[in-house]
Design an enzyme around this catalytic site. Structure first.
Site, short mmCIF file in Angstrom:
data_model
loop_
_atom_site.label_atom_id
_atom_site.label_comp_id
_atom_site.label_asym_id
_atom_site.label_seq_id
_atom_site.Cartn_x
_atom_site.Cartn_y
_atom_site.Cartn_z
CB SER A 74 -2.92 -2.34 8.14
OG SER A 74 -3.04 -3.73 7.93
CG ASP A 92 -10.79 -3.57 7.63
OD1 ASP A 92 -10.41 -4.65 7.14
OD2 ASP A 92 -10.01 -2.67 7.99
CG HIS A 120 -7.38 -3.41 5.46
ND1 HIS A 120 -7.56 -3.15 6.80
CD2 HIS A 120 -6.03 -3.59 5.29
CE1 HIS A 120 -6.38 -3.20 7.42
NE2 HIS A 120 -5.45 -3.45 6.52
#
Length: 424
Positions: free
Chosen positions: A274, A331, A398
């Site tokens: 991320s 995602d 995610h």
């Protein structure tokens, strides 16, 4: 939340790997604004015994550069090579250690710091005997300006500097022999604090500062400077009176490592999830911009957002930086921010082909600071291919744990999931 069996049938024509995931009940999310879902969902978390089985099964030796991307992983991604799968999962564990070591509790006096001492972080985070020794804690500082009312808010709201990851150097002789070189890992966690979330929202592109944007090619259009997302750059370069910037910490440690080990085979592997994936790319760019004698630099990114423009991508490619970008097609984070250009374009071309944008808007989009470019070689996975992921949603798509599960099970585009990739 227990995993439920989906309707997708796994592919059975694939050999069994010794590595198996585990399923547990997911803890509840108490504070979404300070919590990483990947850190709070251990359903695919692996024990040290299972981790050790990975490192004992693969000897890279003289082929290590191929698995670090020297040939851009040609012939290794579809179908996914078993050795490469093992390496991806191994580096994913270093990111998981960063999540497990971070204090997410906003009521704690040590909120946003590392929970473990440097000499025991890797073992206490539960990823097993890695052969690596942690050498440097890394902190990121938000540069976003806060409104005056924040002074009356709880202290965790205005936490400006926070522990973001670490540097670890392979020290075990047997592991160095197995890997074919001395490897240095830089691992970054994802977003955790309020100010990091605010920085994520500063999605317009901004030019890199002069010490980062060194022009390697005089023929490149000077107007087409490398640019990256404002918030990511802020977290990398901002500092306070008492805390150096992440950039300064990285450069200091890399300089020390190159001086100490520069005469032997050496690699830098930067990995993150991320926000950490975005910082990994900027860090790789910085290392190759700042050190003319830098060894091979590879990025293994999980679920990363877009980071920079096409000139940023072009300069990364020219520097020899190798990036393996692992993407879950479900995602949403991997699809933001901004618009993205056609990946066939290169930095010094004048024409821009923006995906999904009518031709009459092309020029207007090009003139904005919202025109991004995907960077690196992509390994595309899909949550829906796993028969063990029930109730797939935006959050679970995610999570780092989901990414590692999908890497573990992926075979090829024709056989997306192994029958032996089971959940127990």
């Amino acid at each position: 939340m227990k995993l439920s069996i989906g309707v997708v049938k796994p592919c059975s024509s694939y050999k069994h790997l010794v590595f198996a995931t585990t399923s547990t009940t997911t803890p509840s999310v108490k504070q979404i604004y300070t919590t990483s879902l990947a850190a709070k969902n251990p359903k695919f978390s692996w024990s040290s015994v299972e981790y050790d089985s990975l490192t004992q099964s693969v000897k890279l030796g003289k082929n290590w550069m191929e698995y670090q991307g020297s040939n851009n992983w040609e012939g290794l991604l579809d179908p996914l090579d078993d050795n490469l799968r093992t390496e991806i999962l191994r580096y994913g564990q270093f990111v998981e250690a960063a999540y497990r070591s971070f204090d997410f509790d906003p009521s704690s006096p040590t909120f946003a710091t590392c929970k473990y001492p440097r000499n025991s972080l890797l073992t206490r985070s539960g990823i097993g005997e890695t052969g690596y020794k942690m050498t440097k804690n890394l902190r990121a500082t938000a540069g976003v300006q806060l409104p005056s009312w924040v002074d009356r808010a709880p202290s965790w709201v205005s936490t400006r500097s926070s522990w973001i990851g670490y540097v670890a150097v392979c020290q075990d002789k047997e592991e160095i022999a197995r890997l074919g070189r001395r490897d240095v890992v830089i691992a970054f966690r994802g977003t955790a604090t309020c100010l990091e979330w605010l920085e994520n929202l500063r999605a317009n592109l901004t030019s890199l500062p002069d010490d980062l944007a060194r022009d390697r090619d005089n023929h490149v259009n000077k107007k087409c400077r490398p640019m990256v997302e404002s918030g990511f750059l802020s977290l990398y370069t901002s500092r306070t009176d008492t805390c150096h910037s992440l950039q300064e910490m990285v450069r200091e440690e890399i300089s020390r490592i190159v001086e100490m080990y520069g005469d032997e085979p050496l690699s830098f592997t930067i990995t993150g999830h991320s926000l950490g994936a975005a910082l990994a790319k900027i860090t790789a760019y910085d290392i190759n911009s700042s050190f003319s004698n830098a060894p091979m630099v590879t990025v293994i990114s999980f679920g990363g957002p877009r980071v920079g423009n096409r000139s940023f991508r072009y300069q990364l490619e020219r520097s020899g930086t190798k990036i393996l970008r692992i993407v879950n097609s479900d995602d949403l984070i991997t699809k933001v921010p901004g618009f993205v250009i056609d990946n066939s374009e290169v930095a010094n071309k004048q024409a821009v082909n923006v995906a999904g944008i009518p031709s009459w808007l092309q020029k207007r989009v090009e003139d904005t600071h919202w025109l991004y470019a995907d960077v690196g070689k992509e390994l595309r996975l899909c949550s829906r291919d796993s028969p063990y992921l029930g109730n797939v949603n935006v959050a679970t798509c995610h999570e780092l744990s989901t990414y590692l599960h999908l890497v573990h099970g992926f075979v090829s585009s024709k056989c997306p999931f192994r029958a032996s990739a089971r959940s127990v």
